[in-house]
Design an enzyme around this catalytic site. Sequence first.
Site: not given
Length: 430
Positions: A113, A174
Site C-alpha cells: 500500500e 490496494d
Amino acid sequence: MGRRGITLLVLAGLLIPPLAGPPAATAADTLVPGGRPDVGAAVARGAAPAVPFGSRPRPYAEGVITPSGSPAALDRRVVAHYEDWKSAFVRRDCGNGWYQILSPDADHPYVAEAQGYGMVIAATMAGADPDARRIFDGLVKWTIDHPSSVDPDLLAAEQDADCRSVDGGDSATDGDMDVAYGLLLADRQWGSEGTYDYRDLAVRHIAAIKRGEVDPDTHLLRLGDWSGSGDRYRQVSRTSDWMAGHFRAFRGATGDPAWDIVRDAHQTLIAVLQSTYAPDTGLLPDFVVDTHTTPRPAPGEILEGPDDGAYGWNACRTPWRIGDDAVTGGDVRSLAAARKLDAWIREKTGGDPAMIGTGYRLDGTRISAGESAAYVAPFAVAAMTNPGSQGWLDALWRRMSATPVDPSGYFSASIQLQVMITVSGNRWVP
C-alpha cells in the site's frame, strides 16, 4: 538516506515551487561532483515532465469547488506537506538501487500500500521535485524485485527490515491498484523510453490484477491474489480498494471493456450499500461479505477486528476514492455517493472538522474517541462535489494545512497529502 529537499525559488519572501523548472533526472542520468544529477544531461534526454505539478492540465467536472485562495497559495501548502512527507518516509534501504516508502505504523516496515502511494505521489509531484523520477524508478525497481509468490506480475504485500518479502509473499489489491495507476501516470509524465517501459509494466500489472484480484463471477475486487477459489475469503471485498477512477484509467490504457463491467459492479454495490445499510449517512463498511449471494457489511471480525463491518481504518478512505472519481470525471453515481457522505458529515460535526471521529457505525454512531487525518482529510474531497459546502471545504483545508506530518504515521500523512493534491486542483487522470 540519499534524500534531498525540494528545490524552491524565493520570490518576494514566498516559497514558490518551480512548477516548470529543471526537469527530473533519472537514475541513469550522469552525476556531477557531489552526486547531484547533471540537469543538462536530463534535458538532453527529454526528461522534463509533461504535466509538471501546478499545471492543472484538465479542469475538474462542472460545479466542483476548491478551497478559497489563489492556486499558487494552495500549491505552496501542498509542496510544503510533500517535503515533510518525503523527509519522513522516503528511504533508500538495503541498496540494490531501491527506493521504498517506510510504513512505521503498519505490521511491517514496508507494505505494498505504501509503495503504491509513493509511486502515485512521486509521478504527480514531478516538476516541483527534481528527484521525482529518480524516486519513482527506485520504487519501480522495488516492485519488480519483490514479486508476489502467486503472480510475479503483482507486488508482494509485506517486507521486513532486511527488505525481504514475508508472510507468504502474496499480494494486496490496494497496493497493486496504485502501482498500476502510478505507472500510467509515469508514462504520461516521462514517456516509456527510459530505464523502464512504464506503459508495458502498467499493462502487465493491470492484466495481473484482472486475472488474480478480480472475481470473474461478481467482477468485484478480492483482497489479494491469495483469496481464490475455495478460500473462505473469496466472497470478501474491501471497500477502500474500490477505486473507480483507476478502473477508468485501466480501461483507457488497455482498451479492455471488462474494466467498464468492473467499474459498474462496484458503483452499483456502493449505491446498494448506502441505500440499504446507511440511508442516513452514506457510510461504507471496511469489509463486505457474501459477495456471491447478497453482499452485506461484515457481521463481525472477518479479517482485522470485531468492527470489520463498520466505517473504520479501511473505509475511512472511501470519501476520497469516490470523490476523486467524481471531481475528475463527473460520474453521476460517484457524485451522488460523495454528496451523500458530505451532507451527513457536515451536519454531524456542525461544520467543525475537529469533531470528525475515528470510526463510526453505519448509522453514524461514533465508535471511538480521538482524531486522525486519515478520517478528516478524505471528507474534503467529498466536499468538493457540493457547491454549498464552500465554507466547510475551507475549514477542512485549514485543518489539513495545520496538521503536520507525523513521522510515526505514514498512513494518515500519505492519505492527507494525496487529498491535498486533489483538493488543490492538481489531480489528473492519465
